[in-house]
Design an enzyme around this catalytic site. Structure first.
Site, PDB file in Angstrom:
ATOM      1  N   PRO A   2       0.832  -1.210   0.000  1.00 44.62           N
ATOM      2  CA  PRO A   2       0.000   0.000   0.000  1.00 44.62           C
ATOM      3  C   PRO A   2       0.862   1.253   0.000  1.00 44.62           C
ATOM      4  O   PRO A   2       1.772   1.383   0.794  1.00 44.62           O
ATOM      5  CB  PRO A   2      -0.784  -0.102   1.313  1.00 44.62           C
ATOM      6  CG  PRO A   2      -0.616  -1.498   1.781  1.00 44.62           C
ATOM      7  CD  PRO A   2       0.650  -2.012   1.203  1.00 44.62           C
ATOM      8  N   GLU A   3       0.584   2.147  -0.924  1.00 46.72           N
ATOM      9  CA  GLU A   3       1.265   3.440  -0.954  1.00 46.72           C
ATOM     10  C   GLU A   3       0.252   4.521  -0.582  1.00 46.72           C
ATOM     11  O   GLU A   3      -0.895   4.222  -0.261  1.00 46.72           O
ATOM     12  CB  GLU A   3       1.895   3.670  -2.329  1.00 46.72           C
ATOM     13  CG  GLU A   3       2.980   2.622  -2.622  1.00 46.72           C
ATOM     14  CD  GLU A   3       4.095   3.138  -3.492  1.00 46.72           C
ATOM     15  OE1 GLU A   3       4.568   4.262  -3.251  1.00 46.72           O
ATOM     16  OE2 GLU A   3       4.499   2.414  -4.407  1.00 46.72           O
TER      17      GLU A   3
END
Ligand SMILES: [Zn+2]
Length: 270
Positions: A2-3
């Site tokens: 996840p960014e």
């Protein structure tokens, strides 16, 4: 992994489901995360109302009455709101229960963080050192130009340093540099103000496009099935080594920078 856009999408997805609600129980099935889930979470959070859900960098901050619940999704974490009686799957490590529903934290690789902190979130040891928010008004070409003077660090690694700028990971750094026409290996301190302006705009546009794409996955935060709310957007360069550039047709190149793969178009990025 996840960014920032995925974390922002998660933040927007869970906020309406938990804000204003009172925690009735905390269930910790496995406390062994990047740092152990503290016992104080289950002792202190129940009976408190969650007033606000915010994002800082890649951290989710659930503001309760006497403290803040801090969540980082690590490499493989995800959050969903499920009926509280839904049987947990493997790797469903923590439930924050709100009456008949629960915010359920799932993380197969356990690199995430679920922490309870009494005090202002910005004083937490993981939050205090964070750099500027790329989507804030403070982040601009002028800021980037000033911050990068005298720095020989390649611009891609400069963008990815969370002490400088938070939440711009490998994918978004590569994509932003393509949009701005800047080669990832360029020393940060050599970029003129006009190129810093283009790059700051490209970082914001790349993140906002990804957040907009993620909006369609918000439904995944509710319910028992479906993939976690991550999404793939149509990349210009990331993961496309050898494929033709979407602008000019030149094969996209790949090299390693700071132990991570970097992708660029040798014709469009100078
Ligand atoms: Zn090109």
């Amino acid at each position: 992994m996840p960014e920032l856009p995925e974390v922002e999408t998660t933040c927007r997805g869970i906020a309406p489901l938990v804000e204003g609600r009172t925690v009735t129980a905390v269930i910790v099935r496995d406390a062994r995360m990047r740092r152990p889930v503290p016992d104080s979470l289950a002792e202190e959070l129940p009976s408190q109302r969650i007033d606000q859900v915010q994002r800082r960098g890649k951290y989710l901050l659930l503001q309760a009455q006497t403290g803040v619940l801090l969540i980082h999704l690590g490499m493989s974490g995800s959050l969903r709101v499920v009926p509280r009686d839904l049987p947990p799957r493997k790797h469903d490590h923590v439930d924050i229960v709100f009456g008949d529903s629960a915010l359920r934290y799932h993380d197969p690789r356990r690199f995430g963080v679920v922490d309870w902190f009494v005090g202002p979130a910005e004083e937490h040891s993981l939050i205090a050192p964070l750099g500027i928010e790329p989507l804030s008004a403070d982040f601009s070409g002028t800021w980037l130009h000033r911050a990068s003077r005298g720095r020989r660090t390649p611009i891609k690694l400069f963008l990815m340093d969370a002490h400088t700028l938070v939440g711009v990971g490998n994918i978004y750094a590569s994509e932003s540099l393509f949009r701005a026409g800047i080669r990832p290996t360029t020393p940060a301190g050599r970029l003129a103000l006009a190129r810093c302006d283009s790059l700051a705009q490209a970082v914001k546009a790349t993140l906002l496009d990804a957040i907009a794409a993620g909006g369609s996955t918000l439904r995944d935060f509710v319910g028992s099935d479906g993939a976690p709310g991550y999404f793939q957007h149509e990349a210009f360069v990331y993961g496309r080594a050898g494929s033709p550039c979407r602008h000019c047709g030149t094969p996209i190149r790949q090299r390693t920078q700071g132990q991570r793969s970097t992708f660029w178009c040798p014709a469009c990025q100078t």
